[in-house]
Design a protein around this motif. Structure first.
Motif, mmCIF file in Angstrom:
data_model
loop_
_atom_site.group_PDB
_atom_site.id
_atom_site.type_symbol
_atom_site.label_atom_id
_atom_site.label_comp_id
_atom_site.label_asym_id
_atom_site.label_seq_id
_atom_site.Cartn_x
_atom_site.Cartn_y
_atom_site.Cartn_z
ATOM 1 N N GLY A 1 1.066 -1.176 -0.013
ATOM 2 C CA GLY A 1 0.292 0.068 -0.146
ATOM 3 C C GLY A 1 1.470 1.508 0.031
ATOM 4 O O GLY A 1 0.177 2.290 0.547
ATOM 5 N N GLU A 2 1.892 1.220 -0.811
ATOM 6 C CA GLU A 2 3.209 2.388 -1.222
ATOM 7 C C GLU A 2 2.280 4.211 -1.293
ATOM 8 O O GLU A 2 1.167 3.675 -2.481
ATOM 9 C CB GLU A 2 3.667 2.210 -1.950
ATOM 10 C CG GLU A 2 4.867 3.305 -2.063
ATOM 11 C CD GLU A 2 5.893 2.947 -2.820
ATOM 12 O OE1 GLU A 2 6.676 4.047 -3.731
ATOM 13 O OE2 GLU A 2 5.888 2.096 -3.208
ATOM 14 N N ALA A 3 2.161 4.388 -0.401
ATOM 15 C CA ALA A 3 0.854 5.775 -0.407
ATOM 16 C C ALA A 3 1.047 6.413 -1.750
ATOM 17 O O ALA A 3 0.155 6.556 -2.287
ATOM 18 C CB ALA A 3 1.521 7.104 0.306
ATOM 19 N N GLY A 4 2.560 6.869 -2.370
ATOM 20 C CA GLY A 4 2.715 6.942 -3.736
ATOM 21 C C GLY A 4 1.979 7.038 -4.788
ATOM 22 O O GLY A 4 1.586 6.696 -5.552
ATOM 23 N N LEU A 5 1.703 5.218 -4.504
ATOM 24 C CA LEU A 5 2.022 4.525 -6.458
ATOM 25 C C LEU A 5 -0.210 4.694 -5.563
ATOM 26 O O LEU A 5 -0.681 4.406 -6.774
ATOM 27 C CB LEU A 5 2.499 3.070 -5.410
ATOM 28 C CG LEU A 5 1.574 2.224 -6.564
ATOM 29 C CD1 LEU A 5 2.384 3.042 -8.314
ATOM 30 C CD2 LEU A 5 2.579 0.806 -6.973
ATOM 31 N N VAL A 6 -0.449 4.177 -4.824
ATOM 32 C CA VAL A 6 -2.208 4.604 -4.400
ATOM 33 C C VAL A 6 -2.326 5.462 -4.661
ATOM 34 O O VAL A 6 -3.827 5.676 -5.657
ATOM 35 C CB VAL A 6 -1.753 4.070 -2.612
ATOM 36 C CG1 VAL A 6 -3.631 4.166 -2.287
ATOM 37 C CG2 VAL A 6 -1.977 2.597 -2.547
ATOM 38 N N ASP A 7 -2.154 7.117 -4.558
ATOM 39 C CA ASP A 7 -2.947 7.832 -4.649
ATOM 40 C C ASP A 7 -2.063 7.926 -6.452
ATOM 41 O O ASP A 7 -3.753 8.339 -6.581
ATOM 42 C CB ASP A 7 -1.753 9.299 -4.417
ATOM 43 C CG ASP A 7 -1.316 9.368 -2.790
ATOM 44 O OD1 ASP A 7 -2.602 8.871 -2.465
ATOM 45 O OD2 ASP A 7 -1.319 10.491 -2.755
ATOM 46 N N VAL A 8 -2.070 7.876 -7.081
ATOM 47 C CA VAL A 8 -1.932 8.150 -9.460
ATOM 48 C C VAL A 8 -2.405 6.180 -9.437
ATOM 49 O O VAL A 8 -2.689 6.333 -10.489
ATOM 50 C CB VAL A 8 -0.395 8.141 -9.455
ATOM 51 C CG1 VAL A 8 0.063 9.146 -8.873
ATOM 52 C CG2 VAL A 8 0.091 7.287 -9.439
ATOM 53 N N SER A 9 -2.665 5.576 -8.320
ATOM 54 C CA SER A 9 -3.883 4.448 -9.449
ATOM 55 C C SER A 9 -4.596 3.965 -8.799
ATOM 56 O O SER A 9 -5.299 2.668 -9.108
ATOM 57 C CB SER A 9 -2.648 3.169 -8.738
ATOM 58 O OG SER A 9 -1.593 3.081 -9.129
ATOM 59 N N ALA A 10 -5.926 4.921 -8.118
ATOM 60 C CA ALA A 10 -7.338 5.172 -8.230
ATOM 61 C C ALA A 10 -7.677 4.249 -9.701
ATOM 62 O O ALA A 10 -8.990 3.674 -9.538
ATOM 63 C CB ALA A 10 -7.604 6.090 -7.661
ATOM 64 N N ASP A 11 -7.278 5.081 -10.521
ATOM 65 C CA ASP A 11 -8.111 4.424 -12.304
ATOM 66 C C ASP A 11 -7.849 3.790 -12.505
ATOM 67 O O ASP A 11 -6.228 3.162 -13.103
ATOM 68 C CB ASP A 11 -8.001 5.332 -12.660
ATOM 69 C CG ASP A 11 -8.371 5.089 -14.098
ATOM 70 O OD1 ASP A 11 -9.048 4.366 -14.702
ATOM 71 O OD2 ASP A 11 -9.035 6.443 -14.914
#
Length: 218
Positions: free
Chosen positions: A190-200
């Motif tokens: 659940g790496e925060a930066g990656l989660v932020d740009v992977s919602a789509d």
């Protein structure tokens, strides 16, 4: 044996496989399903036979009627899951033979997300289970060979030059490792930066597909 109705969740697949079977077969499968469920939230090292049996609704002694120990259960479970994973990706790729990378990548994302506990074992703990490791490596190589062969056919249809078999194979392995790391960081840690740009999800699949397709070009 009835055909599975869920192509994403391995526990659901296991449950369907034993519908109508004898009690002993269903009990062994219940132990596998219980382990799947516990691995979603428990670390592998914290998994115990007692917890598996409690989740499955059987006495602790029942476990040993089907598996000599916990390691054998997990090895058996992961071998089956590796085959399930590959079958799902192949089924997806066959839905669009001419442009198979996108549906295969999307299938892998869905399978990874739906089976996080099992994927955690395949990615981070496989050395503890030699039979499953051998099965996963074999199935992974078969998938790489499929990707390489499909790439060579596509480039030939387009009248373009191709790379050597060894170079295409190296690139496919590298791209596969990249995809595993992306989904591991997204779905497991659940790496925060990656989660932020992977919602789509569609955008994620498009990004990874683009990298695969460009990475296999001459």
């Amino acid at each position: 044996m009835p055909a599975p109705t869920d192509h994403t969740s391995y526990p659901a697949f296991l449950a369907v496989q034993v519908e109508g079977e004898a009690k002993g077969i269903r009990t062994a499968q219940a132990l596998r399903i219980a382990a799947c469920s516990l691995l979603e939230s428990a670390a592998l090292q914290d998994l115990t036979i007692g917890a598996i049996c409690k989740e499955a609704g059987v006495a602790n002694g029942t476990f040993y009627l089907y598996f000599p120990d916990q390691a054998h259960l997990l090895d058996d479970l992961l071998q089956g899951f590796a085959a399930f994973l590959q079958a799902g990706m192949i089924r997806a790729s066959q839905s669009s033979p001419e442009r198979s990378m996108r549906p295969a990548t999307e299938a892998y994302a869905r399978l990874f997300e739906a089976n996080r506990g099992l994927m955690k074992c395949l990615i981070h703990h496989l050395d503890a289970f030699p039979a499953a490791r051998a099965a996963f490596h074999r199935l992974n190589r078969e998938w790489i060979d499929t990707v390489v062969a499909a790439t060579r056919r596509r480039l030939a249809r387009e009248g373009r030059g191709t790379l050597s078999e060894a170079e295409l194979t190296r690139r496919a392995y590298a791209l596969g490792g990249m995809t595993d790391q992306y989904f591991s960081s997204l779905y497991l840690s659940g790496e925060a930066g990656l989660v932020d740009v992977s919602a789509d999800r569609a955008a994620v699949i498009a990004t990874l597909t683009t990298i695969w397709e460009r990475g296999l070009q001459p």
